[in-house]
Structures are given as structure tokens and as C-alpha cells.
Design a protein around this motif. Structure first.
Motif, PDB file in Angstrom:
ATOM      1  N   LYS A 102     -39.771 -68.981  33.661  1.00 22.45           N
ATOM      2  CA  LYS A 102     -40.884 -69.093  34.451  1.00 22.45           C
ATOM      3  C   LYS A 102     -40.320 -70.644  35.331  1.00 22.45           C
ATOM      4  CE  LYS A 102     -46.093 -69.445  34.376  1.00 22.45           C
ATOM      5  NZ  LYS A 102     -47.128 -69.524  33.378  1.00 22.45           N
ATOM      6  N   ASN A 152     -41.311 -62.585  42.937  1.00 20.87           N
ATOM      7  CA  ASN A 152     -42.067 -61.849  41.924  1.00 20.87           C
ATOM      8  C   ASN A 152     -42.565 -60.282  42.068  1.00 20.87           C
ATOM      9  OD1 ASN A 152     -42.391 -64.566  40.538  1.00 20.87           O
ATOM     10  ND2 ASN A 152     -44.388 -64.727  41.765  1.00 20.87           N
ATOM     11  N   ARG A 158     -41.400 -64.857  37.360  1.00 23.18           N
ATOM     12  CA  ARG A 158     -42.676 -65.548  37.293  1.00 23.18           C
ATOM     13  C   ARG A 158     -42.488 -66.932  37.817  1.00 23.18           C
ATOM     14  NH1 ARG A 158     -45.552 -62.871  33.651  1.00 23.18           N
ATOM     15  NH2 ARG A 158     -47.111 -64.638  33.032  1.00 23.18           N
ATOM     16  N   ILE A 160     -44.529 -69.608  40.093  1.00 26.07           N
ATOM     17  CA  ILE A 160     -45.648 -70.082  40.625  1.00 26.07           C
ATOM     18  C   ILE A 160     -45.387 -71.201  41.505  1.00 26.07           C
ATOM     19  CG2 ILE A 160     -46.555 -69.007  38.746  1.00 26.07           C
ATOM     20  CD1 ILE A 160     -47.167 -71.878  37.528  1.00 26.07           C
ATOM     21  N   GLY A 230     -51.428 -67.459  34.749  1.00 22.57           N
ATOM     22  CA  GLY A 230     -50.654 -66.220  34.894  1.00 22.57           C
ATOM     23  C   GLY A 230     -50.351 -65.847  33.380  1.00 22.57           C
ATOM     24  N   LEU A 245     -49.695 -64.956  39.489  1.00 22.97           N
ATOM     25  CA  LEU A 245     -48.427 -65.585  39.816  1.00 22.97           C
ATOM     26  C   LEU A 245     -48.116 -65.583  41.425  1.00 22.97           C
ATOM     27  CD1 LEU A 245     -46.437 -63.822  37.224  1.00 22.97           C
ATOM     28  CD2 LEU A 245     -47.190 -66.036  37.188  1.00 22.97           C
TER      29      LEU A 245
END
Ligand SMILES: NC(=O)c1ccc[n+]([C@@H]2O[C@H](COP(=O)([O-])OP(=O)(O)OC[C@H]3O[C@@H](n4cnc5c(N)ncnc54)[C@H](OP(=O)(O)O)[C@@H]3O)[C@@H](O)[C@H]2O)c1
Length: 330
Positions: A102, A152, A158, A160, A230, A245
Motif C-alpha cells: 500500500k 489501481n 492499493r 491512496i 479501503g 482506493l
């Protein structure tokens, strides 16, 4: 995010990065990957890829950027767009190549249209013309957001994106010309007090309104978002909704203040007794920038540091670290 995960904080020496490091350490995350610019220039894609291949970070807090106030943005627009685009692509490409779990990209409230309805909701993104004084920087940040969302969508990553309001605090850039309004004004009042100057000239009319969040609150919010945004909550629903996301998240304080009022608080904190002269021949920037942070609040997060307290803490830090603080040469 588990305690043993390898966490890369890009831009760890900056205002935001250093606060994220403090917050992660306080929470017991000790496996932090931190690299100064002289080791790895984040604009250098092959050096960044090598770093990711060698170190294999699990999570990335993306707080590296070419950042500055209105004066710096006006003087160096080419540097602002170029450096930010290069750093963004280098890091996002390397994160993708090495399967980072992430990544949290820090955007800015500058990405919103100049005349957005206030408080600014995330839905205002790309609905109008940008503020011209920081357009190059904002376009780079918009590209960063869309890059994260596109990876994404196409690759199932992932990544953000979080939009903080104006930040301030320890380790800020106190350069009188290149810094943001709060640290730059603090520095001007401090220098004027020390020099015994009768007055301080401040750019603009003082009328624009801005929201300010202490950087420790921001760090707390982004570490929280990395963990929950998310992800499924206790009831099994995805925090932020099914497309979380690809939804950006504002991080604000909840209240704004005029630059004139801010100057008064700074003057009082610093103890400068001279006059303020407003140079109205200089631009004001966006008339108002106040974020709607209800999306973030819905995840259970609220700020804890009030503006006067935060400014007092920042000035105490500035006095204590005057020899090592970023003062620039202006
Ligand atoms: N400050 C704010 O009010 C504010 C508000 C909203 C959003 N943000 C966002 O928060 C993020 C961090 O901002 P900040 O205020 O913490 O800025 P900052 O204090 O200037 O920190 C940025 C850091 O990134 C590093 N960096 C930049 N380019 C690099 C490169 N090519 N290679 C290696 N390191 C590089 C800088 O290193 P050097 O010291 O070597 O230059 C610095 O340590 C940015 O994305 C910004 O847009 C900030």
C-alpha cells in the motif's frame, strides 16, 4: 500494517515526513526505510528502483516533493512541475515493480479549483480552473492522484491519495521567501524583533482565509488512513466505500482564519511590537481554502492540536533549533 513491516517514508527529513516518522516510532513501527537525498535522489528512476529492489518496502508514505509558498511557486514553476512529476513516476513505478502492499500519496489542497465552493469537498476535484500562482505544482499533484488511481484500476494496486490543508510545525521551512505563509511570517516577525525593525512588510491584503493543521495531527491522520482506508471495518464493510482506493481524502483542521488574523496571532506569539504593512501590489492567491474533512471524520479521526497551541509549540521549537532550522538564505 504490522510492527515488523518495512515502511519507506519518502521525504523523511521534511516537515511532513519527519512527523510521520515520529508518529510511526511512537506507535512501535521501528522498521523504517529512510534515505537522505544525497544517498538517493528520488528524481532518479533507476536509483529509486534499485532502492526498492534492495530494500523491498511493504508500505510507502510518499511525503517527498518540491514544496514552497506563493513566492517560490511564482519564481520556479518549471522546477515545481518537473521535479514533482519525476519523483512521482520514479516512486510509483518502483512501488509497482516491487509489489508494495500500500502506498499513501500526499497531494495538497492546491489541487482544487480556485473558486471552489467552501468548505471544499473531494468531489470538487477537476471541476474548474486552478489558482494561477501555483498551477504548475497543482498540475503535478493532480497527475500524482490520477497516476495512483490509474494503477489501481489497471493493476489492482492499493495506492491512496490524501489532500492535506496548509500544514505547519516543527521542521518547517522558515525561509522568508520560499517558505509557506505561517513559518515565513513567523520568521519575519522573529527577525524584525531581533533587529528592532519598526515595521514588517507582508505580501497581499491579509484578506484571504486559510485553514492550518499542525503537522503532528496530519501525521496521526495519515498513519490512521494507511491502516483503515479501503480496508474492511469490524462489521466487514470497506472503510470509505467500495471504491475507497480511488476516492481522495481531505485532511483539514475544520476551521479557517484570515491571513490578517493569523499575522496577529504570530506577532503576539513572537512578541514583535512593530507595525505590519500589507503590500497589496503582491498577489493574494486563492481567496479561501477550507477543506470539508467529513470523509475523514467519518472514519473516527479528529485533530487534537489547536492553532494557538500549535503556533506556540512551533515557535518554541524554532527558538530551540535556530541554528539547525531551515532558514534559507533570504
Ligand atoms: N507543508 C504544507 O503546508 C503542505 C500542505 C499540503 C500538502 N503538503 C504535501 O506534503 C508533502 C511533504 O511536504 P513538506 O511540507 O513536508 O515539504 P518539505 O518539508 O519540503 O519536505 C519535502 C521532503 O522531500 C524531499 N525531497 C524532495 N525532492 C527530493 C528528491 N528529488 N530526492 C530526495 N528527497 C527529495 C526533501 O528533501 P530536501 O530537504 O533534500 O529538499 C524534503 O525532505 C508534499 O507532497 C506536499 O505537497 C504539504
Amino acid at each position: 500494517m504490522n510492527r515488523g513491516d518495512n515502511i519507506f517514508v519518502a521525504g523523511h527529513a521534511g516537515l511532513v515526513g519527519s512527523a510521520i516518522v515520529r508518529r510511526l516510532r511512537a506507535l512501535g513501527f521501528d522498521r523504517l526505510l529512510l534515505r537522505p537525498r544525497h544517498d538517493v535522489d528520488l528524481m532518479n528512476a533507476s536509483a529509486v528502483l534499485k532502492l526498492f529492489e534492495d530494500e523491498r518496502p511493504d508500505y510507502v508514505f510518499f511525503a517527498a516533493a518540491r514544496v514552497g509558498g506563493i513566492m517560490a511557486n511564482q519564481m520556479y514553476p518549471a522546477d515545481f512541475i518537473r521535479e514533482n512529476l519525476l519523483v512521482q513516476l520514479s516512486i510509483i513505478d518502483a512501488a509497482f515493480a516491487t509489489h508494495v502492499k500500500k502506498l499513501l500519496f500526499l497531494g495538497s489542497s492546491c489541487v482544487y479549483p480556485r473558486l471552489s465552493e467552501q468548505p471544499i469537498r473531494e468531489e470538487a476535484l477537476m471541476t474548474g480552473a486552478l489558482e494561477p500562482t501555483n498551477e504548475a505544482y497543482a498540475v503535478a499533484k493532480l497527475a500524482g492522484i490520477v497516476t495512483c488511481q490509474s494503477f489501481n484500476r489497471q493493476h489492482g494496486t492499493r495506492y491512496i491519495s490524501v489532500m492535506p490543508t496548509n500544514l505547519y510545525g516543527e521542521h518547517d521551512n522558515f525561509d522568508r521567501a520560499a517558505g509557506h505563509v505561517l513559518p515565513a511570517l513567523m520568521r519575519r516577525f522573529h527577525d524584525a524583533k531581533v533587529a528592532g525593525d519598526q515595521h514588517v512588510v507582508v505580501w497581499g491584503s491579509g484578506a484571504p482565509r486559510r485553514e492550518f493543521l499542525h503537522v503532528d495531527d496530519l501525521a496521526d491522520a495519515v498513519v490512521h488512513l494507511m491502516q483503515v482506508w479501503g480496508e474492511p471495518d469490524a462489521a466487514g464493510s470497506v472503510v470509505g466505500g467500495p471504491d475507497a482506493l480511488n476516492e481522495i481524502v481531505n485532511v483539514g483542521y475544520g476551521d479557517d482564519i484570515s491571513i490578517r488574523e493569523l499575522a496577529a496571532v504570530l506577532q503576539e506569539t513572537v512578541g514583535y511590537e512593530g507595525a505590519v504593512r500589507w503590500d497589496t501590489s503582491q498577489p493574494d492567491g486563492t481567496p479561501r481554502k477550507w477543506l470539508d474533512s467529513s470523509r475523514l471524520r467519518a472514519t473516527g479521526w479528529t485533530p487534537s492540536i489547536g492553532l494557538r497551541e500549535g503556533i506556540a509549540r512551533t515557535y518554541a521549537w524554532f527558538l530551540e533549533h535556530h541554528h539547525s532550522a531551515r532558514l534559507g538564505d533570504s
